[in-house]
Write an enzyme that holds these catalytic residues in place. Structure first.
Site, PDB file in Angstrom:
ATOM      1  CG  HIS A 257      -0.914   7.055  -1.358  1.00  0.00           C
ATOM      2  ND1 HIS A 257      -1.941   7.307  -1.682  1.00  0.00           N
ATOM      3  CD2 HIS A 257      -0.746   6.607  -0.181  1.00  0.00           C
ATOM      4  CE1 HIS A 257      -2.859   6.942  -0.882  1.00  0.00           C
ATOM      5  NE2 HIS A 257      -2.388   6.350   0.111  1.00  0.00           N
TER       6      HIS A 257
ATOM      7  CG  HIS B 240      -9.551   5.289   3.930  1.00  0.00           C
ATOM      8  ND1 HIS B 240      -8.370   5.985   4.094  1.00  0.00           N
ATOM      9  CD2 HIS B 240      -9.933   5.927   5.061  1.00  0.00           C
ATOM     10  CE1 HIS B 240      -8.006   6.555   4.984  1.00  0.00           C
ATOM     11  NE2 HIS B 240      -9.219   6.626   5.655  1.00  0.00           N
TER      12      HIS B 240
ATOM     13  CG  HIS C  39       0.774  15.558   1.568  1.00  0.00           C
ATOM     14  ND1 HIS C  39      -0.210  15.710   0.389  1.00  0.00           N
ATOM     15  CD2 HIS C  39       0.645  14.291   2.103  1.00  0.00           C
ATOM     16  CE1 HIS C  39      -1.081  14.708   0.682  1.00  0.00           C
ATOM     17  NE2 HIS C  39      -0.981  13.956   1.399  1.00  0.00           N
TER      18      HIS C  39
ATOM     19  CG  HIS D  54      -1.799   1.117   1.319  1.00  0.00           C
ATOM     20  ND1 HIS D  54      -3.098   1.240   1.591  1.00  0.00           N
ATOM     21  CD2 HIS D  54      -1.592   2.557   1.057  1.00  0.00           C
ATOM     22  CE1 HIS D  54      -3.535   2.329   1.555  1.00  0.00           C
ATOM     23  NE2 HIS D  54      -2.604   3.402   1.338  1.00  0.00           N
TER      24      HIS D  54
ATOM     25  CG  HIS E  89      -4.366   2.962   5.928  1.00  0.00           C
ATOM     26  ND1 HIS E  89      -5.615   2.901   6.346  1.00  0.00           N
ATOM     27  CD2 HIS E  89      -4.179   3.457   4.723  1.00  0.00           C
ATOM     28  CE1 HIS E  89      -6.150   3.547   5.719  1.00  0.00           C
ATOM     29  NE2 HIS E  89      -5.386   3.859   4.651  1.00  0.00           N
TER      30      HIS E  89
HETATM   31  O1  DOR Z   1      -2.572  10.149   5.281  1.00  0.00           O
HETATM   32  C1  DOR Z   1      -2.982   9.608   4.484  1.00  0.00           C
HETATM   33  N1  DOR Z   1      -2.674  10.041   3.196  1.00  0.00           N
HETATM   34  N2  DOR Z   1      -3.813   8.671   4.324  1.00  0.00           N
HETATM   35  C2  DOR Z   1      -4.579   8.407   3.257  1.00  0.00           C
HETATM   36  O2  DOR Z   1      -5.377   7.384   3.384  1.00  0.00           O
HETATM   37  C3  DOR Z   1      -4.237   8.965   2.108  1.00  0.00           C
HETATM   38  C4  DOR Z   1      -2.845   9.566   1.995  1.00  0.00           C
HETATM   39  C5  DOR Z   1      -2.608  10.460   0.881  1.00  0.00           C
HETATM   40  O3  DOR Z   1      -2.905   9.983  -0.238  1.00  0.00           O
HETATM   41  O4  DOR Z   1      -2.048  11.339   1.100  1.00  0.00           O
HETATM   42 ZN    ZN Z   2      -2.923   5.265   1.529  1.00  0.00          ZN
END
Ligand code: DOR
Ligand code: ZN
Length: 346
Positions: free
Chosen positions: A15, A135, A250, A13, A173
């Site tokens: 991103h 989620h 981020h 999992h 998670h």
């Molecule tokens: O903290 C998180 N960030 N939880 C998520 O489910 C998505 C993720 C994100 O895409 O930034």
């Molecule tokens: Zn995630």
């Protein structure tokens, strides 16, 4: 023990995002993971086989030469997803579909508002062996953020699990004792991923002595009894739990803001962070199954055959990483010392 060699792990999992940042995120993961389940919450979200194939080729273009890495693609369920979308996705090699309740987290505005309307889609997923990744949080404004996972289990997940007993579900998670217990007690069709941050931290690490935006993620960190429950379940060696870092980058200015984004960027240290936790738990012998066996077994994919060696060695996670666009990002656990490092990184 000064060295630990395990079967090469996968990250079930994470991103990667899209565009230039792939030149940062893909090498970070491919340095040690052989495969990763790639979350589809782009803008716009990856909702069908064609979009997933296009995204997959952009990821593949960012794999450094000489590294063997396979992205495992997913699609994002919306109110408009049809059973045919699932059939097409399965035929195109997509392994799973992700359920975000509308408004649950980053880029989840397009997500599902009425769960029942998706039941025909779940039926098709079950028939075609497509995994459902959830989620697990409700988003009703009147439900306290610390209770949202438990309410999701009681009101949604238990219903899906009962109605679709053959559907394979990964509860992503997990953050609570209730989730750990639910998965432990559920049928063998239900498993869960656990992030490094939920094993290492609790909500004090978010809020005591000042607010710490780099420890903010969703589902939010919970109280220490929940952290302890997650630590016990991984130390138990149960095959229902496996590695899913939820690495979610981020940029620094988006985290250090009056309305900061949720997500911890852990890819450069994920395996080392898990190793650090398993050592603290006296459970280093359980790391290989968690990182490299339970995931592929649950997804019905072959285990990797190559190996990765970790060396016991203190190192400090950097304070910042500069992204390809020149902006800084603060990695998860920045400035902290951890005690294991992948050997090839020496
Ligand atoms: O903290 C998180 N960030 N939880 C998520 O489910 C998505 C993720 C994100 O895409 O930034
Ligand atoms: Zn995630």
């Amino acid at each position: 023990m000064n060295e630990l060699t395990i079967l090469a792990p996968d990250d079930w999992h994470l991103h990667f995002r899209d565009g230039d940042i792939l030149k940062e995120t893909v090498p970070a993961t491919a340095r040690c993971f052989k495969r990763a389940i790639v979350m589809p919450n782009l803008v716009p979200p990856v909702v069908n086989a064609q979009m997933a194939a296009d995204y997959e080729s952009r990821i593949i273009a960012a794999i450094p030469n000489g590294l063997e890495f396979t992205p495992l693609m997913t699609i994002y369920l919306t109110n408009d997803t049809s059973p045919q979308d699932i059939i097409d996705a399965k035929a195109a090699g997509i392994v799973a579909a992700k359920l975000y309740p509308a408004g649950a987290t980053t880029n989840s505005d397009a997500a599902v508002s009425q769960l029942d309307a998706l039941f025909p889609v779940f039926e098709t997923m079950s028939e075609h062996n497509m995994l459902l990744l959830v989620h697990g949080e409700v988003t009703d404004h009147f439900v306290d953020i610390f209770d949202r996972e438990k309410v999701f289990i009681d009101q949604k997940l238990s219903v899906i699990a009962e109605k679709f007993p053959q559907l394979k579900i990964v509860f992503e998670h997990i953050t609570t004792k209730e989730a750990a217990e639910f998965v432990t007690d559920a049928s063998e069709k239900i498993a869960a991923t656990i992030t490094p941050q939920h094993l290492l931290l609790n909500r004090n690490d978010l809020l005591v002595g000042g607010i710490r935006p780099h420890n903010y993620c969703l589902p939010v960190l919970k109280r220490n009894i929940h952290q302890e429950a997650l630590r016990s379940v991984v130390a138990s060696g149960s095959n229902k739990f496996f590695l899913g870092s939820d690495s979610a980058p981020h940029e620094k200015h988006m985290k250090e803001s009056s309305c900061g984004c949720a997500g911890c960027y852990s890819a450069w240290s994920a395996l080392e962070l898990y190793t650090h936790v398993f050592e603290e738990l006296g459970a280093l012998d359980k790391l290989e199954a968690f990182a490299s066996k339970n995931g592929p077994d649950f997804y019905n994919l072959p285990r990797n055959t190559s190996r990765v060696t970790l060396v016991k060695k203190d190192w400090q996670i950097p304070q910042e990483i500069i992204l390809p666009n020149g902006n800084p990002i603060v990695p998860f656990f920045a400035g902290e010392t951890i005690s294991w490092k992948i050997k090839s990184d020496n």
